[in-house]
Every structure is written in C-alpha cells, then in structure tokens.
Design a protein around this motif. Structure first.
Motif, PDB file in Angstrom:
ATOM      1  N   UNK A 169       0.877  -1.172   0.000  1.00  0.00           N
ATOM      2  CA  UNK A 169       0.000   0.000   0.000  1.00  0.00           C
ATOM      3  C   UNK A 169       0.913   1.220   0.000  1.00  0.00           C
ATOM      4  N   UNK A 170       0.744   2.107  -0.968  1.00  0.00           N
ATOM      5  CA  UNK A 170       1.594   3.301  -1.052  1.00  0.00           C
ATOM      6  C   UNK A 170       0.788   4.504  -0.578  1.00  0.00           C
ATOM      7  N   UNK A 171       1.242   5.110   0.506  1.00  0.00           N
ATOM      8  CA  UNK A 171       0.560   6.300   1.030  1.00  0.00           C
ATOM      9  C   UNK A 171      -0.053   6.002   2.379  1.00  0.00           C
ATOM     10  N   UNK A 172       0.334   6.791   3.379  1.00  0.00           N
ATOM     11  CA  UNK A 172      -0.135   6.499   4.745  1.00  0.00           C
ATOM     12  C   UNK A 172      -1.091   7.572   5.259  1.00  0.00           C
ATOM     13  N   UNK A 173      -1.963   8.049   4.363  1.00  0.00           N
ATOM     14  CA  UNK A 173      -3.090   8.868   4.807  1.00  0.00           C
ATOM     15  C   UNK A 173      -4.151   7.967   5.422  1.00  0.00           C
ATOM     16  N   UNK A 174      -5.327   8.545   5.675  1.00  0.00           N
ATOM     17  CA  UNK A 174      -6.379   7.778   6.357  1.00  0.00           C
ATOM     18  C   UNK A 174      -6.766   6.533   5.550  1.00  0.00           C
ATOM     19  N   UNK A 177      -3.896   3.768   5.411  1.00  0.00           N
ATOM     20  CA  UNK A 177      -3.754   3.069   6.695  1.00  0.00           C
ATOM     21  C   UNK A 177      -4.919   2.120   6.932  1.00  0.00           C
ATOM     22  N   UNK A 178      -6.137   2.556   6.595  1.00  0.00           N
ATOM     23  CA  UNK A 178      -7.303   1.670   6.739  1.00  0.00           C
ATOM     24  C   UNK A 178      -7.119   0.402   5.908  1.00  0.00           C
ATOM     25  N   UNK A 179      -6.703   0.596   4.671  1.00  0.00           N
ATOM     26  CA  UNK A 179      -6.600  -0.546   3.753  1.00  0.00           C
ATOM     27  C   UNK A 179      -5.495  -1.493   4.221  1.00  0.00           C
ATOM     28  N   UNK A 180      -4.357  -0.942   4.656  1.00  0.00           N
ATOM     29  CA  UNK A 180      -3.261  -1.787   5.150  1.00  0.00           C
ATOM     30  C   UNK A 180      -3.719  -2.574   6.381  1.00  0.00           C
ATOM     31  N   UNK A 186      -4.609 -10.913   6.384  1.00  0.00           N
ATOM     32  CA  UNK A 186      -4.890 -11.843   5.280  1.00  0.00           C
ATOM     33  C   UNK A 186      -3.722 -12.028   4.318  1.00  0.00           C
ATOM     34  N   UNK A 187      -2.917 -10.979   4.167  1.00  0.00           N
ATOM     35  CA  UNK A 187      -1.791 -11.007   3.228  1.00  0.00           C
ATOM     36  C   UNK A 187      -0.607 -10.333   3.909  1.00  0.00           C
ATOM     37  N   UNK A 188       0.601 -10.677   3.445  1.00  0.00           N
ATOM     38  CA  UNK A 188       1.750  -9.917   3.935  1.00  0.00           C
ATOM     39  C   UNK A 188       1.621  -8.504   3.368  1.00  0.00           C
ATOM     40  N   UNK A 189       1.542  -7.521   4.247  1.00  0.00           N
ATOM     41  CA  UNK A 189       1.218  -6.151   3.808  1.00  0.00           C
ATOM     42  C   UNK A 189       2.323  -5.171   4.184  1.00  0.00           C
ATOM     43  N   UNK A 190       2.813  -4.452   3.189  1.00  0.00           N
ATOM     44  CA  UNK A 190       3.802  -3.390   3.413  1.00  0.00           C
ATOM     45  C   UNK A 190       3.119  -2.046   3.172  1.00  0.00           C
TER      46      UNK A 190
END
Ligand SMILES: Cc1cc2nc3c(=O)[nH]c(=O)nc-3n(C[C@H](O)[C@H](O)[C@H](O)COP(=O)(O)OP(=O)(O)OC[C@H]3O[C@@H](n4cnc5c(N)ncnc54)[C@H](O)[C@@H]3O)c2cc1C
Length: 352
Positions: A169-174, A177-180, A186-190
């Motif tokens: 996930x690129x971008x740590x806005x609201x 962060x929700x999506x990550x 469920x998945x390895x998430x960066x």
C-alpha cells in the motif's frame, strides 16, 4: 432546454447543503448528479470505510444524523443519510445526469450539456462536484510489470479483490492506513509512507478531538493563517487504532517512501526492497476540471480559480473545495456554513 436561476452540479453533501439554503431564497434551482442514487460517491468507496468524524460532526443543516452522537457512521449509513436528507427537504435532485460540458452564452448565462443530450440554462452555477475525484497514480507506477495488480484507494473495495502474495500500500493517509490494517491479517502487507504525520488523539478529556478543533478555532482558520498553514502541513486525522504502533501490531510492515519500481520489485528510500504481487495507490487525488469549458474558470495548470468559492467568472461558484475557506470546507461539517455564504453571494449577484 430547461431554464433555472441556479444549477447545482453534484448532489453530495456540498450540493445538498447548497440546495437546502437555496430553498429559502425563492430562486428556481436544480441539482444534477452523474450517479444513480444520492450518496453513491460514498457507496463507491471501500466497503469497510467508517467516517473519521463522529455523527455529531457529520450532519448537514436542518437535520442531525440519527444514532449515537459520539460514534462514527459507516459509509453506507452516511450515504443513506444523504439520500433521506434530499428526500426530507424535497430537494430537486436529478440523478443519472452527468454534465459533460459547462459553457457560457454570450449573454452571460450558463449552459450545461448532459450526457443524455439535454441542456440546462442557468443564471448562476454552483460546482459541487467533489474535491477528491481522480485518484493520483505517480509516474513510478509504470515501472511495475503487468503481472503486478495495481489498484487505487478508489478502486479498492475489499480483500476479495486481492490476489495471494505480498501487498504494497503506497501512502499512509487515512485511506492507506485503513486498507493496510484490513489486509494485514490476510496477506503480507507493506505500507510505504510519505511525509511524517502526527495523528490527532481521538478524544481529549472525554470530548471528541473535532469538538476541541472547533472550540479552538482551528477548523475555521483560513488557509494562509498561521494555524491554517500548520494544519495543512500536518494533514492530521484522528488516531483510531491507526498510529504506526497499532499498524505494526496488526502485522503491517512500515517502510519509507517508494523510490523505484522494476518488474515486480519495489525499492524504498530507507533501503528496503521486496517483490510485490499487488500495489494499492493511496497517495491522494487530483481534480477533473476539463468539462468546465469557460476560459477564465481555470488557471494555466487547469485548476479551478476561486476565492473562498467565488470564481472570477461572474455567476460561477464552488462549494466543497478542499480549503475553500478552511479545513472544514471539504468535510461534512463545513458544507452547511460554506453553502450559506455562497447562496448569499448568488442572491446578490442575481439581483444585479
Ligand atoms: C476516503 C475518504 C473518506 C472521507 N471521510 C470523511 C469523513 O469521515 N468525514 C468528513 O467530514 N469528510 C470525509 N471525507 C471528505 C469529504 O467529506 C468527502 O470527500 C465528501 O464526499 C465530499 O463531498 P462533496 O459533496 O464535496 O463531493 P462528493 O461526495 O464527491 O460528491 C460530488 C458529486 O458530484 C457528482 N459529479 C461530479 N462531477 C459531475 C458532473 N460533471 N456532472 C454531474 N455530477 C457530477 C458526483 O457524481 C458526486 O455525486 C472523506 C473523503 C475521502 C476521499
């Protein structure tokens, strides 16, 4: 050809709040929206979205959101609230009415051409088409090969869309962060981060942070004021289990800025790198302004020109632009006050 005094383009919160205030003026008006149902701009967003403003700060003039005032409404609940708002005040909304082109006649009136071919003429126009229309995808995206699935915070709905394998996930806005947080179990998430952000605490001394932001005047600070500049730089939102520590606890791997993409490999400013199967861009939005075909309405970069929602084009207005007057302008709670001011300006302009 339909003729009205005021045409409002967009039936989201900004357009509906404008309609609410227009009712009291005696002017004839119509609100058109491309969507099939009022509230669809929210229903199209990711399924698990809950607003970051509690119900007491998610209402429009004349009708509070029902339910616990301190808690956060869900996406669909808010969409349904907008729909019942339009119905309660019998606002003249026409759905499935996308404006393909807005132009200006020689006599200074406006003409909107709808996708259906219908035409609407108006003495004044309020563009309430939303400030977060087209998701941004940075040029680095082109470096990923075709076997990397690429989505945006806009096209992401829920985890069922996501293939097995590592997600970036690129971008740590609201939204990012929700999506990550949703994908991490469920998945390895960066999560690739951008500028450092400090989140607001959700509550202070038993009150919602939005209450304090209102009390201290921060929400009404103009974009150029000291407070406004501070708010814009930080771009903070309330921390509902979305601080970096909470995300790490959920298993999200936090890395620096994405600097390079080649094939399925992503590299980051902090030296990390990894192969990824899916990339979700959550780096913000840009405007869609091309359909407004009035030369003075946009600047050289194609952005709408306006001062507090008033265009240099006589009779053209905006409601809901980010930072139109202050931080609240692109929030639900800012739609009513901004719409009231704009409707006041329209009354003056049409009287002349
Ligand atoms: C993911 C996300 C979460 C958010 N969460 C919150 C929150 O919790 N609290 C909060 O206060 N704010 C939140 N916001 C900010 C803001 O409240 C929303 O973006 C809100 O949808 C803006 O309302 P609007 O009426 O300005 O625009 P929109 O809701 O985007 O509505 C604009 C409408 O205009 C229509 N339209 C556009 N172009 C045309 C055209 N050419 N012809 C006809 N119709 C057209 C669209 O179909 C749409 O229905 C969030 C924003 C995003 C992106």
């Amino acid at each position: 050809v339909t003729r009205v005094d005021v045409l409002v383009i967009g039936a989201g919160q900004a357009g509906l709040a404008t309609g609410y205030h227009l009712r009291a003026t005696g002017l004839t008006f119509m609100i058109v929206d491309a969507g099939g149902r009022v509230g669809d701009s929210w229903r199209r967003r990711y399924r698990s979205l809950t607003l970051f403003t509690p119900r007491q700060f998610s209402g429009l003039p004349g009708m509070a959101m029902p339910g616990n005032r301190e808690q956060y409404p869900t996406r669909d609940e808010f969409a349904d609230y907008l729909e019942s708002y339009a119905a309660s005040f019998r606002l003249p909304v026409r759905t499935e009415a996308q404006v393909l082109r807005l132009g200006r006649n020689a006599d200074g009136s406006f003409e909107a051409i709808l996708a259906s071919g219908d035409r609407i003429q108006a003495g004044a126009v309020v563009v309430a088409a939303g400030g977060f229309q087209l998701p941004l995808v940075p040029p680095v995206a082109k470096g990923f090969s075709d076997d990397v699935m690429q989505l945006t915070a806009d096209s992401y709905r829920d985890p069922t869309q996501i293939a097995e394998g590592r997600v970036l996930v690129v971008g740590d806005g609201a939204s990012g962060r929700d999506i990550a947080a949703e994908l991490a179990p469920l998945r390895e998430t960066w999560l690739a981060t951008g500028k450092p952000r400090r989140l607001f605490p959700e509550r202070i001394l038993g009150k919602s942070v939005w209450w304090w932001l209102g009390l201290t005047g921060l929400l009404r600070a103009s974009p150029e004021s000291f407070l406004g500049r501070m708010l814009r730089k930080n771009d903070a939102f309330p921390d509902r289990e979305r601080g970096m520590d909470s995300l790490k606890r959920l298993g999200v791997r936090i890395v620096g800025r994405l600097t390079n993409a080649g094939g399925s490999n992503a590299t980051f400013g902090d030296g990390h790198g990894a192969d990824v199967r899916t990339v979700i861009w959550a780096v913000g939005y840009r405007d869609n302004t091309g359909w407004v075909q009035i030369a003075e309405a946009t600047d050289q970069a194609g952005a709408f020109r306006h001062s507090e929602g008033v265009s240099p084009v006589h009779g053209l207005y905006f409601v809901g632009r980010p930072w139109q007057r202050n931080r609240a302008s692109a929030l639900v709670m800012g739609a009513g006050p901004d719409a009231l001011l704009i409707v006041g300006r329209i009354k003056e302009a049409l009287r002349k």
